[in-house]
Design a protein around this motif. Structure first.
Motif, mmCIF file in Angstrom:
data_model
loop_
_atom_site.group_PDB
_atom_site.id
_atom_site.type_symbol
_atom_site.label_atom_id
_atom_site.label_comp_id
_atom_site.label_asym_id
_atom_site.label_seq_id
_atom_site.Cartn_x
_atom_site.Cartn_y
_atom_site.Cartn_z
ATOM 1 N N MET A 1 14.492 18.577 -0.310
ATOM 2 C CA MET A 1 13.175 19.439 -0.585
ATOM 3 C C MET A 1 12.653 19.536 0.716
ATOM 4 S SD MET A 1 10.592 18.767 -3.403
ATOM 5 C CE MET A 1 12.127 18.368 -4.588
ATOM 6 N N LEU A 2 11.791 20.609 0.782
ATOM 7 C CA LEU A 2 10.880 20.845 2.113
ATOM 8 C C LEU A 2 9.615 20.750 1.436
ATOM 9 C CD1 LEU A 2 10.811 22.522 3.930
ATOM 10 C CD2 LEU A 2 10.106 25.146 3.160
ATOM 11 N N THR A 3 8.789 19.841 2.106
ATOM 12 C CA THR A 3 7.450 19.120 1.806
ATOM 13 C C THR A 3 6.699 19.787 2.969
ATOM 14 O OG1 THR A 3 8.376 17.364 1.027
ATOM 15 C CG2 THR A 3 6.340 17.407 1.279
ATOM 16 N N ILE A 4 5.389 20.265 2.135
ATOM 17 C CA ILE A 4 5.042 21.202 3.383
ATOM 18 C C ILE A 4 3.621 20.818 2.998
ATOM 19 C CG2 ILE A 4 3.707 23.300 4.317
ATOM 20 C CD1 ILE A 4 5.915 25.003 2.865
ATOM 21 N N ALA A 5 1.940 20.119 3.719
ATOM 22 C CA ALA A 5 1.211 19.914 4.066
ATOM 23 C C ALA A 5 0.486 20.642 4.646
ATOM 24 C CB ALA A 5 1.082 18.847 4.293
ATOM 25 N N ILE A 6 -0.500 21.339 3.646
ATOM 26 C CA ILE A 6 -1.135 21.904 5.233
ATOM 27 C C ILE A 6 -2.738 22.053 5.049
ATOM 28 C CG2 ILE A 6 -1.996 24.820 5.330
ATOM 29 C CD1 ILE A 6 0.108 25.703 3.664
ATOM 30 N N TRP A 37 5.847 21.357 -6.632
ATOM 31 C CA TRP A 37 4.519 21.059 -6.850
ATOM 32 C C TRP A 37 3.899 21.768 -6.130
ATOM 33 C CZ3 TRP A 37 7.993 17.294 -4.746
ATOM 34 C CH2 TRP A 37 7.557 16.755 -3.455
ATOM 35 N N CYS A 38 2.897 22.359 -6.450
ATOM 36 C CA CYS A 38 1.850 23.105 -5.656
ATOM 37 C C CYS A 38 0.084 22.152 -6.041
ATOM 38 C CB CYS A 38 1.810 23.915 -5.643
ATOM 39 S SG CYS A 38 0.604 25.471 -4.985
ATOM 40 N N TRP A 39 -0.453 22.073 -5.629
ATOM 41 C CA TRP A 39 -1.730 20.656 -5.162
ATOM 42 C C TRP A 39 -2.527 21.286 -4.489
ATOM 43 C CZ3 TRP A 39 1.546 15.821 -5.839
ATOM 44 C CH2 TRP A 39 2.241 16.345 -7.026
ATOM 45 N N GLU A 54 2.964 21.467 -0.955
ATOM 46 C CA GLU A 54 3.865 22.061 -1.366
ATOM 47 C C GLU A 54 5.603 21.525 -1.784
ATOM 48 O OE1 GLU A 54 4.194 26.046 -1.162
ATOM 49 O OE2 GLU A 54 1.865 26.563 -0.323
ATOM 50 N N GLY A 55 5.819 21.589 -2.897
ATOM 51 C CA GLY A 55 7.436 21.452 -2.406
ATOM 52 C C GLY A 55 8.062 22.003 -3.284
ATOM 53 N N HIS A 56 9.555 22.394 -2.242
ATOM 54 C CA HIS A 56 10.132 23.757 -2.921
ATOM 55 C C HIS A 56 11.551 22.862 -2.966
ATOM 56 C CE1 HIS A 56 6.709 26.447 -2.649
ATOM 57 N NE2 HIS A 56 7.068 26.176 -1.638
ATOM 58 N N ARG A 57 12.289 23.421 -3.537
ATOM 59 C CA ARG A 57 13.269 22.595 -3.762
ATOM 60 C C ARG A 57 13.942 24.362 -2.525
ATOM 61 N NH1 ARG A 57 12.072 23.210 -8.660
ATOM 62 N NH2 ARG A 57 11.439 21.010 -9.798
ATOM 63 N N PRO A 85 -5.080 27.337 9.858
ATOM 64 C CA PRO A 85 -4.799 26.338 9.237
ATOM 65 C C PRO A 85 -3.751 25.238 9.912
ATOM 66 C CG PRO A 85 -5.319 28.170 7.652
ATOM 67 C CD PRO A 85 -4.787 28.774 8.942
ATOM 68 N N LYS A 86 -3.658 24.327 9.815
ATOM 69 C CA LYS A 86 -2.583 22.956 10.490
ATOM 70 C C LYS A 86 -1.676 22.803 9.550
ATOM 71 C CE LYS A 86 -5.266 22.559 14.543
ATOM 72 N NZ LYS A 86 -5.052 24.185 15.210
ATOM 73 N N LEU A 87 -0.909 22.091 10.237
ATOM 74 C CA LEU A 87 0.650 22.267 8.776
ATOM 75 C C LEU A 87 1.261 21.582 9.270
ATOM 76 C CD1 LEU A 87 3.075 24.366 8.319
ATOM 77 C CD2 LEU A 87 2.176 25.527 8.941
ATOM 78 N N ILE A 88 2.150 20.758 8.341
ATOM 79 C CA ILE A 88 3.252 19.938 8.959
ATOM 80 C C ILE A 88 4.789 20.675 7.382
ATOM 81 C CG2 ILE A 88 4.392 17.532 8.302
ATOM 82 C CD1 ILE A 88 1.475 16.151 9.029
ATOM 83 N N ILE A 89 5.238 20.322 8.153
ATOM 84 C CA ILE A 89 6.509 20.431 7.600
ATOM 85 C C ILE A 89 7.928 19.297 7.423
ATOM 86 C CG2 ILE A 89 8.160 22.193 6.457
ATOM 87 C CD1 ILE A 89 6.009 24.373 7.926
ATOM 88 N N ALA A 90 8.592 19.624 6.896
ATOM 89 C CA ALA A 90 9.484 18.506 6.763
ATOM 90 C C ALA A 90 10.800 18.795 5.435
ATOM 91 C CB ALA A 90 8.760 16.730 6.473
ATOM 92 N N THR A 91 11.355 17.984 5.970
ATOM 93 C CA THR A 91 12.798 18.040 4.887
ATOM 94 C C THR A 91 13.116 16.785 4.843
ATOM 95 O OG1 THR A 91 13.312 20.879 5.726
ATOM 96 C CG2 THR A 91 14.964 19.115 4.077
ATOM 97 N N VAL A 92 12.789 16.496 3.211
ATOM 98 C CA VAL A 92 12.886 14.860 2.556
ATOM 99 C C VAL A 92 14.209 14.832 1.774
ATOM 100 C CG1 VAL A 92 10.919 14.369 2.951
ATOM 101 C CG2 VAL A 92 10.898 15.283 1.310
#
Length: 111
Positions: A1-6, A37-39, A54-57, A85-92
């Protein structure tokens, strides 16, 4: 799952209109097949800071990035922002939210 926080730092005059500006993107992202999800949330420390989570399969990421809305937001959103914008991207691992076992909440009795 790709998780993104911006983290978005929004100009003060845009804070009350920010969620309206991002609504089309938000709704389209939530409708994508690969979206989990997209919140949006707002900082409790700074009312000019908004966070997008955001969470993306894995299969849906390429479609998300190829959306014509990406080019549209590149044109429209900068007018409302203080800086890039600043972001964190992680595959969890896994496919969603895990239960926080270290903070169990016992079942509530009916009142």
């Amino acid at each position: 799952m790709l998780t993104i926080a911006i983290r978005f730092r929004v100009r003060p005059e845009w804070t009350t209109r920010w969620l309206d500006l991002v609504e089309e993107f938000t709704e389209a992202t939530r409708a994508e097949e690969g979206n989990a999800w997209c919140w949006w949330s707002r900082s409790v420390d700074d009312p000019c800071v908004f966070f997008l989570l955001e969470g993306h399969r894995e299969a849906g990421v390429e479609d998300h990035l190829a959306s014509p809305l990406i080019r549209k937001i590149q044109r429209e959103w900068p007018q409302a922002l203080v800086d890039t914008p600043k972001l964190i991207i992680a595959t969890v691992p896994g496919d969603g939210w895990q239960t926080m076992e270290m903070l169990p909440v016992p079942p509530h009795s009916p009142s």
